[in-house]
Design a protein around this motif. Structure first.
Motif, short mmCIF file in Angstrom:
data_model
loop_
_atom_site.label_atom_id
_atom_site.label_comp_id
_atom_site.label_asym_id
_atom_site.label_seq_id
_atom_site.Cartn_x
_atom_site.Cartn_y
_atom_site.Cartn_z
N PHE A 205 0.55 -0.89 0.05
CA PHE A 205 -0.33 0.07 -0.40
C PHE A 205 0.98 1.27 0.75
O PHE A 205 1.97 1.51 0.61
CB PHE A 205 -1.23 -0.06 1.04
N GLU A 206 0.82 2.61 -1.19
CA GLU A 206 0.78 3.65 -0.98
C GLU A 206 1.81 4.25 0.98
O GLU A 206 2.83 4.34 0.78
CB GLU A 206 0.09 4.47 -1.50
N ASN A 207 0.63 3.69 1.73
CA ASN A 207 0.87 4.68 3.03
C ASN A 207 -0.20 4.27 4.41
O ASN A 207 -0.84 2.81 3.72
CB ASN A 207 0.66 6.08 3.47
N LEU A 208 -0.49 3.89 5.11
CA LEU A 208 -0.89 3.59 5.88
C LEU A 208 -2.17 4.24 6.19
O LEU A 208 -3.50 2.94 6.15
CB LEU A 208 -0.55 4.27 7.99
N ASP A 209 -2.51 5.45 5.66
CA ASP A 209 -3.66 5.79 5.60
C ASP A 209 -4.38 4.60 4.43
O ASP A 209 -5.53 4.21 4.41
CB ASP A 209 -4.20 6.98 5.60
N SER A 210 -3.56 4.26 3.72
CA SER A 210 -4.32 3.48 2.70
C SER A 210 -5.01 2.11 2.77
O SER A 210 -5.57 1.41 2.38
CB SER A 210 -3.28 3.54 1.12
N LEU A 211 -3.71 1.81 4.25
CA LEU A 211 -4.15 0.73 4.19
C LEU A 211 -5.54 0.87 5.19
O LEU A 211 -6.03 -0.20 5.17
CB LEU A 211 -2.85 -0.03 5.22
N LYS A 212 -5.40 1.53 6.17
CA LYS A 212 -6.57 1.31 6.71
C LYS A 212 -8.00 1.46 5.61
O LYS A 212 -9.32 0.74 6.71
CB LYS A 212 -6.32 2.76 7.97
N GLN A 213 -7.56 2.51 5.13
CA GLN A 213 -9.10 2.95 4.37
C GLN A 213 -9.47 1.43 3.44
O GLN A 213 -10.91 0.76 3.31
CB GLN A 213 -8.44 3.57 3.18
#
Length: 898
Positions: A252-260
């Motif tokens: 994933f691009e970053n943690l926000d993308s993973l959580k989304q």
């Protein structure tokens, strides 16, 4: 080899990415004793085909390192332990590769400290190459349970965890299996999102633990042997289930993308590209588990063309694992992993760029398909430690502008063009237009980089010129445009287009090669060459310079300057060369007579094969050739008007001039200051108390008028002048018309009867006359018995010398080159020098005195012979040459007459 080793443990790095290994080491190690140096055999594999790693071919050996002691707590992701502060470090490495065997097997003898009876060992087992680089490594832990050591390798979470499992009571084993059952039930709860099959398996394990607890409650305690069997059964079941679990990470691009994407979590390992960290869902939250690590192998060929699945082998079956700096082409439809999903059924070529030092860290992949739509180019980068590839991005930012009204931000300024864009403009559309577009119809700008400092722009003009600049700093600032060198070659007139049809209009920083005769205004000095290469440097305005190198090795340059700028005239360029080996010599540098004008050449002594007055210098010399020269004889390679200046390594200075029609090089003249000083005090020729001269009409004083009237021999002999001036005795052995053959035939007996302290031999004028047809011969004509010498110039001249040596062995002999050139001097003079060198006799080169090549020498002649005043001047110059010969050959003359 593998069949001969029992208790072999297999480490498959490919499978470890998807599940770990739990090993009962009861048969390898006796934990109660604490064995020292017990053999531990591990077989190393990779890929799903269980390919054995070739340890010997790769130069790999085993290493192990870690900590031993109590652990405070396990890490939340279950992959390791936080050790206590007093934990000790243990290391072992098989540096001599004694344990690296065939079939990927390493046999190691670990110290007993690796197997603690209390606490745990936690660290890494792996392979290193001979330079100490880690090829691969695996997380490993050891601990003892019931006297049985157990090893876990690449276990994604720790299942069989015990703090205190054994207590001895009256010789019986009491296991605290209630805690074991509690741990297993906790694992079941943590993995409630796993498949139904996995949950059922763990539930079965928990029930088994409950049954064992019931037996303990009933007092039915198992024996140690049965207990070890139970533990091994449990271990095997856990290993089987772990191997079934997929451990392939998602990126994933970053943690926000993973959580989304997974707000409620998901089983497995997730990797964020911006940090390179792995994340695991635990306790209803995403937990950071540190840098994601993978094992890799990059020892492959760089370029491939893969047309079918049979050729699809690691690392080329996965775009994530392609070698650095490789170019691979795939035919459509192959089962390749991690290709962009949008390319469809297209053929594609992928370039992977990076550095050996960085490996995949910082590397870039560019993928090009044969699709005709907008989805034909993709790119991505790898970053982090270890590196993780980002998602594929489609490069679609391509634009063309022909008028101002269609230009909007960010394309209205070259400074703001986005990274990854390819934009074309007609000149004059932008306020900050490319500054070198006046001579072009348009240009294209390619902008590369990451969007911050470090961007690069490459501009290509329609006239073929190229320029580049870079954005750097904080804040980032664009540098000035710099010209990029471009190269062209033309062998046909049909290929030449503007601006390459005129040397005056060639673009700056270009290198162009032409075959001679293609241009209407060709290079003016190209007539004697097959072609030439011209390099034009400059920024497009006044100040450009052009340098031309012709196929004949000549070089020229010219400068453009002024307002308006104009090209100056072509000027020759010094051509510098150094030769230290005969193998390096190529034409024209293998012949000093043909060195190009403007050249500066250094030779080690003896190169090329050309006799020089300073060739005895052991270190060498440098020769400079100046003058454009000219020739009116088509077959003459030497050009009149040239001058050569030589400086030898010992400081001597010489020069010579090419003149005449056809042009010929004159003899070397000594110009060194030390040479001139040594002749300031010349010796009296009275030292030659008794001397004889063997010569021809020039030594006999022969006189003839211009109308042909012969006055015959006179007393104007140079030898007589010398004897009269210094009061010495002179014996005249000269005869008009004399040559070496006639002397041998008619005057050897007279020579045998003469007793002189010094003999001056000054023959050769008549030998070198073509009318006499004298055969030159060679040094081979000089025999031990000179009476058998062939009748050649070499043979007869040597016979005269041998006769002197036989009748007057202590006498000195001095040779002279030819005073007058009657046609073949250039052949007979070298022969005289060769004979002198053969007998170790001094040779006086009369042309070392400029008088003998001067117009005055010719003017003071009549009928081919000197006049009376001419003989007087000739005598003075010959006596000076004899004096210099004495100075130049001190060892020969120092004790003459003693």
């Amino acid at each position: 080899m593998a069949k001969e080793i029992s208790n072999l443990i297999t480490f498959n790095t490919y499978k470890f990415e998807r599940g770990g290994l739990l090993v009962d080491m009861f048969n390898q190690f006796n934990a109660r004793v604490g064995d020292q140096g017990t053999e531990l055999a591990i077989q190393w594999e990779t890929s799903k085909t269980e390919t054995k790693i070739n340890l010997k071919e790769r130069g790999l050996h085993f290493f192990g390192t870690g900590s031993v002691g109590q652990y405070l707590e396990k890490l939340e992701d279950g992959t390791g332990f936080k050790m206590s502060a007093d934990a000790s470090t243990v290391e072992w490495e098989d540096k001599d590769e004694a344990g690296s065997l065939d079939d990927g097997i390493t046999v190691v003898k670990l110290p007993k400290q690796f197997f603690p009876q209390k606490g745990i060992f936690f660290g890494y087992f792996g392979l290193k190459d001979r330079q100490g680089n880690i090829f691969t490594s695996v997380n490993v832990w050891f601990r003892v349970l019931g006297g049985v050591p157990t090893m876990g390798a690449a276990i994604p979470y720790f299942v069989t965890e015990f703090d205190e499992v054994l207590e001895r009571c009256n010789g019986k084993i009491v296991d605290a299996l209630a805690e074991l059952r509690e741990k297993y039930q906790a694992e079941v709860k943590k993995n409630e999102d796993m498949s139904a099959e996995t949950r059922a398996a763990l539930s079965k394990l928990a029930d088994a633990v409950g049954a064992i607890q019931a037996q303990i409650d009933a007092g039915n305690v198992v024996t140690l042997v049965q207990h070890n069997r139970d533990i091994k059964s449990v271990s095997n079941m856990i290993t089987e289930k772990l191997a079934q679990m997929s451990m392939i990470p998602e990126a994933f691009e970053n943690l926000d993308s993973l959580k989304q994407t997974y707000p409620n979590g998901k089983t497995g390992i997730m990797v964020t590209i911006d940090t390179g960290h792995k994340w695991i869902w635990f306790n209803n939250a995403w937990n950071d588990c540190g840098i994601y690590q993978v094992a890799g192998d990059t020892s492959y060929n760089n370029d491939k063309f893969i047309a079918n699945n049979d050729d699809l082998r690691p690392p080329y079956d996965d775009l994530n694992s392609l070698p650095i700096n490789s170019t691979v082409t795939y035919v459509a439809g192959l089962e390749v992993q991690n290709i962009p999903s949008a390319i469809g059924n297209s053929n594609f070529t992928i370039h992977t760029y990076g550095t050996k030092q960085g490996g995949q860290i910082g590397s870039t992949q560019l993928l090009f398909t044969d699709s005709q739509d907008n989805n034909s180019c993709y790119y991505r980068t790898a970053w982090g430690s270890p590196a993780v590839w980002s998602e594929w991005q489609i490069s679609k930012d391509t634009k063309i502008f022909t008028e101002k009204k269609g230009i909007v931000a960010p394309y209205n300024s070259l400074d703001t063009l986005p990274a990854g864009s390819v934009v074309s403009y007609e000149p004059g559309l932008l306020d900050n237009d490319l500054p070198y577009t006046a001579a072009s119809q348009g240009y294209t700008v390619i902008t590369s980089g990451n969007g911050f400092a470090g961007k690069v722009q490459d501009a290509i003009l329609s006239n073929g010129a190229r320029y580049h600049r870079i954005s750097w700093g904080s804040p980032a600032v664009w540098s000035e445009w710099q010209a990029t060198s471009t190269s062209y070659a033309f062998v046909s007139k049909d290929d030449i287009k503007k601006p390459f049809d005129n040397l005056d209009t060639l673009p700056g920083n270009s290198t162009v090669t032409y075959v001679t005769g293609l241009l209407a205004a060709d290079f003016p000095f190209a007539d004697d060459s097959q072609g030439y290469t011209i390099t034009t440097n400059g920024n497009g305005f006044a100040g450009k310079v052009q340098t031309v190198t012709c196929t004949n090795k000549n070089r020229y340059y010219r400068l453009q300057w002024g307002s308006p700028a104009k090209w100056g005239d072509w000027q020759p360029v010094n051509s510098n060369h150094i030769f230290v080996s005969r193998d390096q010599l190529t034409a024209p540098y293998d012949n000093l007579d043909l060195l190009p004008s403007g050249s500066l050449v250094t030779y080690v002594s003896g190169l090329p094969n050309k006799e020089l007055p300073f060739e005895q210098d052991p270190n060498g010399y440098t020769i400079m050739t100046n003058g454009n020269g000219f020739t009116d004889t088509p077959d003459s390679e030497i050009k009149a008007g040239q001058v050569q200046i030589v400086v030898s390594a010992n400081g001597s200075l010489y020069h010579r001039i090419a003149w005449g029609s056809p042009a010929k090089w004159g003899d070397w003249q000594d110009d060194s200051y030390t040479s001139k000083m040594k002749y300031d005090n010349l010796p009296s020729l009275a030292i030659f108390n008794n001397f004889a001269v063997i010569g021809d009409s020039y030594s006999k004083g022969y006189v003839q008028k211009a109308d042909g009237t012969i006055l015959g021999e006179t007393s104007n002999k140079w030898g007589q002048f010398m004897a009269s001036q210094y009061g010495t005795t002179f014996t005249d052995l000269s005869v008009s018309g004399q040559n070496t053959r006639k002397f041998v035939e008619g005057y050897l007996d007279r020579l045998k009867q003469t007793k002189a302290e010094t003999y001056f031999i000054i023959l050769g004028i008549n030998d070198a006359s073509p009318d006499n047809n004298i055969e030159l011969g060679s040094l081979d004509d000089i025999k031990n018995d000179s009476s058998t010498n062939p009748q050649t110039f070499y043979g007869d001249y040597a016979r005269i010398i041998d006769t002197i040596k036989q009748t007057s062995p202590n006498s000195k002999i001095v040779l002279f080159t030819i005073m007058a050139d009657w046609g073949l001097r250039n052949k007979f003079d070298p022969a005289i020098k060769n004979i002198g060198k053969y007998y170790s006799l001094p040779v006086i080169n009369v042309l070392d005195d400029q008088y003998f090549s001067s117009p005055l020498f010719s003017t003071l002649q009549s009928g081919g012979h000197p006049t009376v005043p001419g003989y007087g001047i000739l005598a003075n110059h010959l006596m000076q040459l004899i004096q210099k010969c004495v100075i130049d050959n001190p060892d020969y003359f120092n004790f003459m007459g003693c």
